[in-house]
Design a protein around this motif. Sequence first.
Motif, PDB file in Angstrom:
ATOM      1  N   LYS A  75      -0.403   0.911  -9.840  1.00 49.76           N
ATOM      2  CA  LYS A  75      -1.225  -0.254 -10.184  1.00 49.76           C
ATOM      3  C   LYS A  75      -0.341  -1.360 -10.752  1.00 49.76           C
ATOM      4  O   LYS A  75      -0.511  -2.551 -10.436  1.00 49.76           O
ATOM      5  CB  LYS A  75      -2.297   0.152 -11.189  1.00 49.76           C
ATOM      6  N   SER A  80      -7.135  -3.472  -7.646  1.00 52.95           N
ATOM      7  CA  SER A  80      -8.523  -3.021  -7.838  1.00 52.95           C
ATOM      8  C   SER A  80      -8.887  -1.854  -6.932  1.00 52.95           C
ATOM      9  O   SER A  80      -9.823  -1.103  -7.223  1.00 52.95           O
ATOM     10  CB  SER A  80      -9.490  -4.186  -7.589  1.00 52.95           C
ATOM     11  N   GLU A 121      -8.775   1.487  -8.752  1.00 50.06           N
ATOM     12  CA  GLU A 121      -9.666   1.760  -9.876  1.00 50.06           C
ATOM     13  C   GLU A 121     -10.524   3.007  -9.674  1.00 50.06           C
ATOM     14  O   GLU A 121     -10.666   3.818 -10.598  1.00 50.06           O
ATOM     15  CB  GLU A 121     -10.548   0.536 -10.149  1.00 50.06           C
ATOM     16  N   THR A 169     -10.358   6.095 -12.264  1.00 47.82           N
ATOM     17  CA  THR A 169     -11.549   6.538 -12.998  1.00 47.82           C
ATOM     18  C   THR A 169     -11.817   8.014 -12.757  1.00 47.82           C
ATOM     19  O   THR A 169     -12.085   8.793 -13.693  1.00 47.82           O
ATOM     20  CB  THR A 169     -12.766   5.701 -12.571  1.00 47.82           C
TER      21      THR A 169
END
Length: 503
Positions: A360, A373, A376, A380
């Motif tokens: 990232k 993005s 993500e 998560t």
Amino acid sequence: MDWGTDLWDQYDVIDKHTQSGLDLVERYIKFVKERTEIEQSYAKQLRSLTKKYAKRGSKEEQDCRFMNHASFQEILNELNDYAGQRELIAENMMMGICVELTKYLQDIKSERKTHLSDAKKAQQNLESSFKHLESTKKRFAKEWAEADKATQQSDKIENDLNATKLDVEKAKQHAHARTHAAEECRNDYAAQLQKYNKEQNFFYYTEIPQIFNKMQDMDERRIRRLAEGYCQFSDIEKKVLPIISKCLEGISSAGVKIQEKQDSLLFIEQHKSGFERPGDVEFEDYTQGIKPATSDSSLNPPKVRTKLWPFSKKHKPAATEDFSHLPPEQRKKRLQAKIDEIAKELQKAQDQSEALEKMKGVYEQNAQLGDPSSLEPQITETTQNIGRLKGELTKYESWLSEAVGGEESSNTINNNSQHGIVGADQSHNIYTEFDDEFDDVEPPIGQCAALYTFEGNSEGTISITEGELLSVMEEDKGDGWMRVLRASGEEGYIPSSYVKVTP
């Protein structure tokens, strides 16, 4: 002695002999091809055999902790390596003998064809010269007969009293012309004869001997090349004999190193329950407790000995998540194994999380490489997985602490001698927890020695040399690779079949 001198008139014999030599080369090539097919089939059958008897599944992996089971797996691995050497023999024979000899055979066939063509051409030239000699000879014989006839006719006319002087002169001129023509034919015949004898001498003493000697040299080179092919048939297999010997030695050592006592102790450690043996049954004297006036049977029923749980097979308790259905020793082992398993998964998830965070960061610094993005959802999911694993790890550690504490109190009541052992185990777990918190260095799980040299060219692999001692950091998971640590500190993956685990 050579073919050109001693076999100058044996063209047909030389032709057949050299053809027979070429046929032998073709037969040998075919023989080696069939040998390679046998080797390939043998290797394929050996690989199928090892695959058939190789252990698979968690139950069989558990069995492989016993030396006699593990040794059999080592034998299968060695046999699989042995099959690889048979395949190598087949490949080297095909390339080193069949392919090379086939190319050589084509070249020598072409050379033989050229020599035979030169010999036939020389023979045809000599025969053509001989035919011309015969033609010249016949013309000389004919002209000489005509000249002799003309001379006789001239003498006859000259002796004829009725012949005129003109007739005599005419007859003499005709006889002279015929004689002159006969002399020219004689000279032509003599010259052609001399030329033919010279050509014949060159043919039999120079040209044909040279051609036959070249064919002799060709045939001797063919024999020498075929002899080298015969030696290759043995040398190719000799080259792999050291590795084959190591495979066979590995099979022998797998049997020699088995220790039956160690397997018995391991079996005990795996399955001992930790229960105390039942005590003596007390004698219950009912004669002292019988009173005629009253009946205490309903108030004080006789004691009935309950069934011993460790030996019961009819009422097996249902499995539970905390393994409380197992005997104390087995419960501790299962809980510890579960903790180790969760710890490995947690470490893997944490490594994955770190990798995603680094990726990232790279994406944020250089948008051309990717969209930050897009990572993500994975970040998560990984974070949630880490939280779940930490929760499970805490849960199982608490159960293990409970199991250790429960056994300690139980053994204190029943047998004080067991208390020291449990305390040692408990203290060991405490130190283990401290080690996990303060020491992230992964300890080796064993040692091994390199049987062969391996060049680690692909990513994640390392190079090793024959005889090198290595530390095993991760065992083979069934894919044929294991992670090792070199003395230099270099760590990576190598083929499992290239090393021998040392006890």
